[in-house]
Design an enzyme around this catalytic site. Structure first.
Site, PDB file in Angstrom:
ATOM      1  CG  HIS A  10      77.982 -11.618  91.351  1.00  0.00           C
ATOM      2  ND1 HIS A  10      77.229 -11.341  92.238  1.00  0.00           N
ATOM      3  CD2 HIS A  10      77.391 -12.765  90.740  1.00  0.00           C
ATOM      4  CE1 HIS A  10      75.807 -12.087  92.406  1.00  0.00           C
ATOM      5  NE2 HIS A  10      76.009 -13.014  91.209  1.00  0.00           N
ATOM      6  CB  CYS A  53      74.089  -6.595  95.235  1.00  0.00           C
ATOM      7  SG  CYS A  53      73.986  -6.340  96.886  1.00  0.00           S
TER       8      CYS A  53
END
Ligand code: CIR
Length: 276
Positions: A171, A270
């Site tokens: 990401h 996250c």
């Protein structure tokens, strides 16, 4: 104005690590297998830290059918009063957003002033691809997030979205994050340098923005929690660099070891959805 200036956070969502975590997605098999017991301990320590710095923490119920469900950041974006429920890029994870959407619907029913939006097919987006910094929403175009998601986000938040091709890492935030609205922290690798260059070029010209490079990729993802900043333990060279910045901007670094979650490509950001 900053979109994300969490001096004291009012709300956070976390989700426990399931027993099925061994089946979490992994880009590459780790050098040693995940120890699920240690992963639980690490995740619980993280949740305790979140608890200390946030007024209200909501624990979304664990979902054994979704081994990655603890990575709750990927399920939604909160930008001011707008909540965007994502459509997660990996098909096996897509169902994770359902329970999170229900929690936000419940909060609205209780009187919270959220405007709830849903990304729809063919858009795909993981929250890990979104960096909020200095009034901008930097969106990584990655294996998990596509340009249709950028189009849909643009319609919801006109003028704020900047897309950034993800040249390295799972990401966008696997290789960079913001310690404050003018200071980007990025991994010192060619791919991350490319991505950081795009972010830096789009930051407001009237602020003295800077990018600080750290030698360890994992250390480039940090979580700002009021006057504390969570960083990954075990990366002394990066830590020394971050310590200088922390002193300068008067925040305190808190080290946390999330090494078992890193084996499943989990970054520090996250494991929570933070709502200023
Ligand atoms: C995945 O591959 O989707 C998970 N194993 C890791 C997701 C990490 N998410 C994040 O950093 N935002």
């Amino acid at each position: 104005m900053s979109l994300y200036a969490p001096e004291r956070l009012r709300l956070a969502l976390v989700r426990p690590l399931p027993q099925s975590f061994l089946k979490a997605l992994q880009q590459h098999p780790p050098a040693s297998p995940i120890d699920v017991t240690i992963a639980h301990e690490q995740h619980e320590a993280y949740c305790r830290l979140i608890q200390e710095h946030v007024d209200q923490v909501i624990e979304v119920s664990v979902d054994e059918n979704h081994p990655d469900c603890c990575f709750i950041e990927d399920t939604a974006l909160v930008v001011g009063d707008d909540v965007i429920i994502t459509r997660i890029g990996a098909e096996s994870r897509r169902g994770e957003s359902v329970a999170v959407a229900k929690v936000f619907a419940g909060l609205v029913a209780e009187g919270h002033k959220f405007n709830i939006h849903h990304l729809s097919e063919p858009a795909c987006l993981d929250g890990g691809d979104v960096l909020q910094m200095a009034g901008r929403l930097f969106v990584g175009l990655s294996a998990r997030t596509n340009s249709e998601a950028v189009n849909q986000l643009n319609a919801i938040l006109p003028g704020k979205v900047v897309s950034v091709p993800v040249a390295a890492g799972l990401h966008l935030k696997s290789v960079l994050s913001a310690i404050d609205d003018r200071t980007l922290i990025a991994a010192d690798t060619p791919g991350a340098r490319e991505m950081a260059g795009i972010v830096m070029a789009s930051l407001p010209k009237d602020q003295d923005s800077r990018c600080i490079w750290v030698p360890d990729v994992v250390a480039a993802n940090l979580v700002r929690l009021g006057r504390k900043v969570l960083i990954q333990a075990g990366y002394p060279r990066s830590e020394a660099i971050l310590e200088d910045i922390a002193m300068e901007i008067a925040v305190e670094l808190v080290k946390i070891d999330m090494s078992e979650l890193v084996k499943a490509d989990g970054a520090l950001t996250c494991c929570s959805l933070l709502i200023p």
